[in-house]
Write an enzyme that holds these catalytic residues in place. Structure first.
Site, PDB file in Angstrom:
ATOM      1  N   LYS A 191       0.854  -1.200   0.000  1.00  0.00           N
ATOM      2  CA  LYS A 191       0.000   0.000   0.000  1.00  0.00           C
ATOM      3  C   LYS A 191       0.889   1.249   0.000  1.00  0.00           C
ATOM      4  CE  LYS A 191      -3.590  -2.694   0.734  1.00  0.00           C
ATOM      5  NZ  LYS A 191      -4.865  -2.864   0.114  1.00  0.00           N
TER       6      LYS A 191
HETATM    7  C1  LIG Z   1      -5.894  -3.813   0.868  1.00  0.00           C
HETATM    8  C2  LIG Z   1      -7.271  -3.361   0.990  1.00  0.00           C
HETATM    9  C3  LIG Z   1      -8.059  -3.678   2.103  1.00  0.00           C
HETATM   10  C4  LIG Z   1      -7.637  -4.649   3.164  1.00  0.00           C
HETATM   11  O1  LIG Z   1      -6.450  -4.362   3.809  1.00  0.00           O
HETATM   12  P1  LIG Z   1      -5.631  -5.542   4.549  1.00  0.00           P
HETATM   13  O2  LIG Z   1      -4.658  -4.810   5.384  1.00  0.00           O
HETATM   14  O3  LIG Z   1      -4.998  -6.356   3.473  1.00  0.00           O
HETATM   15  O4  LIG Z   1      -6.597  -6.328   5.351  1.00  0.00           O
HETATM   16  C5  LIG Z   1      -9.329  -3.137   2.181  1.00  0.00           C
HETATM   17  N1  LIG Z   1      -9.805  -2.329   1.212  1.00  0.00           N
HETATM   18  C6  LIG Z   1      -9.090  -2.011   0.123  1.00  0.00           C
HETATM   19  C7  LIG Z   1      -9.676  -1.090  -0.898  1.00  0.00           C
HETATM   20  C8  LIG Z   1      -7.798  -2.525  -0.038  1.00  0.00           C
HETATM   21  O5  LIG Z   1      -7.097  -2.211  -1.129  1.00  0.00           O
END
Ligand SMILES: *Cc1c(COP(=O)(O)O)cnc(C)c1O
Length: 375
Positions: A191
């Site tokens: 991310k």
């Molecule tokens: C990655 C993601 C999540 C979940 O995050 P995690 O930390 O992997 O549980 C939720 N919503 C969106 C839009 C994402 O890209």
């Protein structure tokens, strides 16, 4: 070439990262160490909310927010059809029905007009109670909060900002993860702001909800963790991840966010004549979780992807399938008609290598190969 080069980032951050990690190992406070509270203060200051509550991951962050609002059976939660599974999975896990809403082709984000249509349809049917709008900041660009907020107020709904991909984005001077009544983010390594494992955070200005979130994330604790006043979960951010994030947040703030925007600008300059380049709205600022181009159709997209792979250029398809068409939702009362913009995007979208450490030479190569393919 790497799609998102985390090794390169580590090599650059190593001099600060090593002592930060060593500090945690030396003190041995692996759970709820001082770095966690320090990080929460730094994050809420950065985002501009009164509270930040860190947790185990971005999915738990969404779940915890829905728990605070008591979302469950009989409730409708409006979710964009074009997003990562967790945005719709979490309301369904709470027993609510995710109602999928189409997105806009230029921003990939929730379409306010499609949202209002879906709300009216649910109200008209009279089976479910509309409760929450999950607005996703897809690929780094904040959703259209000025419009979505008006709709939320008109129908008396909460906004849950899923800022898992949006951390660092802005509308005007206001930062992402401050637009929801509750907002969440993810620190999954890929991310915009990632740690070295799983991590997440929740943001709000509401004192009562913040207190509930702090309780729910540690077994519904009351005065202390052996005083349990409600059913909660175990979802904490590890001290090691908090220490990693303190180093990464500094780099993110000082140069990574600016650099990734320079990378996006170079792509757009080089590619806009040959493919449909992504658009950032006037007054909006993206943190570029992804740089996604649109091709003519599925055949052209798949062939370009195969061609680039042959040339050693990694690409990804986010997302190959609308959420409403996922098998997991087949038994639920979600919208079952194909939402046209989402269906079209799933066939045409292709994400290119994207991160703040991508060099101009690497980008030239990507642009050259895409041009060679299109011509
Ligand atoms: C990655 C993601 C999540 C979940 O995050 P995690 O930390 O992997 O549980 C939720 N919503 C969106 C839009 C994402 O890209």
């Amino acid at each position: 070439m790497q799609f998102r080069d985390l090794q390169k980032q580590y090599q650059i951050l190593k001099p600060q990262m090593a002592p930060a990690i060593q500090q945690v190992l030396t003190t041995g406070n692996f759970i709820s160490g001082s770095q966690v509270t320090e990080l929460e203060e730094q994050l809420s200051a950065y985002v501009g909310t009164k509270h930040c509550i860190t947790c185990g991951n971005g999915t738990d962050a969404l779940t915890l927010a829905l728990m605070v609002w008591n979302i469950g059976p009989g409730d409708a939660v409006f979710v964009p059809d074009f997003t990562f599974f967790a945005s719709g999975e979490t309301p369904a896990y709470e027993g609510a029905v995710p109602i999928f809403v189409d997105v806009e082709e230029d921003t990939f984000n929730m379409s306010p007009s499609s949202l209002e249509e879906a709300i009216l349809q649910v109200k008209g049917e009279g089976k479910l109670t509309p409760r929450v709008i999950v607005a996703v900041d897809l690929f780094g660009q904040p959703a259209d909060y000025p419009e979505i907020r008006q709709i939320a107020e008109k129908y008396n709904l909460f906004i849950l900002e899923d800022g898992a991909q949006g951390f660092g984005g802005r509308i005007g001077a206001r930062r992402a993860c401050s637009f929801g009544d509750i907002s969440t983010t993810s620190f999954f390594p890929a991310k915009p702001l990632g740690c070295y494992g799983d991590g997440g955070a929740i943001f709000t200005d509401n004192d009562e909800w913040a207190a509930l979130l702090r309780s729910y994330r540690i077994h519904g604790k009351g005065a202390d963790k052996y005083d349990n006043v409600r059913i909660g979960m175990n979802s904490r951010l590890d001290t090691l991840q908090a220490a990693v994030l303190q180093v990464k947040l500094k780099a993110f703030d000082e140069y990574e966010l600016t650099d990734v925007n320079k990378v996006a600008h170079r792509y757009t300059e080089g590619l806009r004549e040959v493919v449909k380049a992504p658009i950032v709205r006037e007054g909006f600022y993206s943190s570029w979780a992804q740089y996604s181009i649109l091709l003519k159709d599925k055949e052209e997209r798949d062939r370009l992807q195969a061609y680039l792979k042959e040339k050693g250029i990694p690409t990804m398809v986010y997302y190959p399938r609308p959420m409403s068409m996922q098998g997991a939702f087949a038994g639920l009362d979600c919208v079952k008609v194909e939402l046209p913009v989402t269906a079209d995007l799933c066939r045409r979208v292709l994400a290119l290598p994207m991160h703040p450490y991508l060099t101009a030479e690497e980008q030239e190569e990507v642009i050259r190969e895409i041009k060679a393919y299109v011509h």
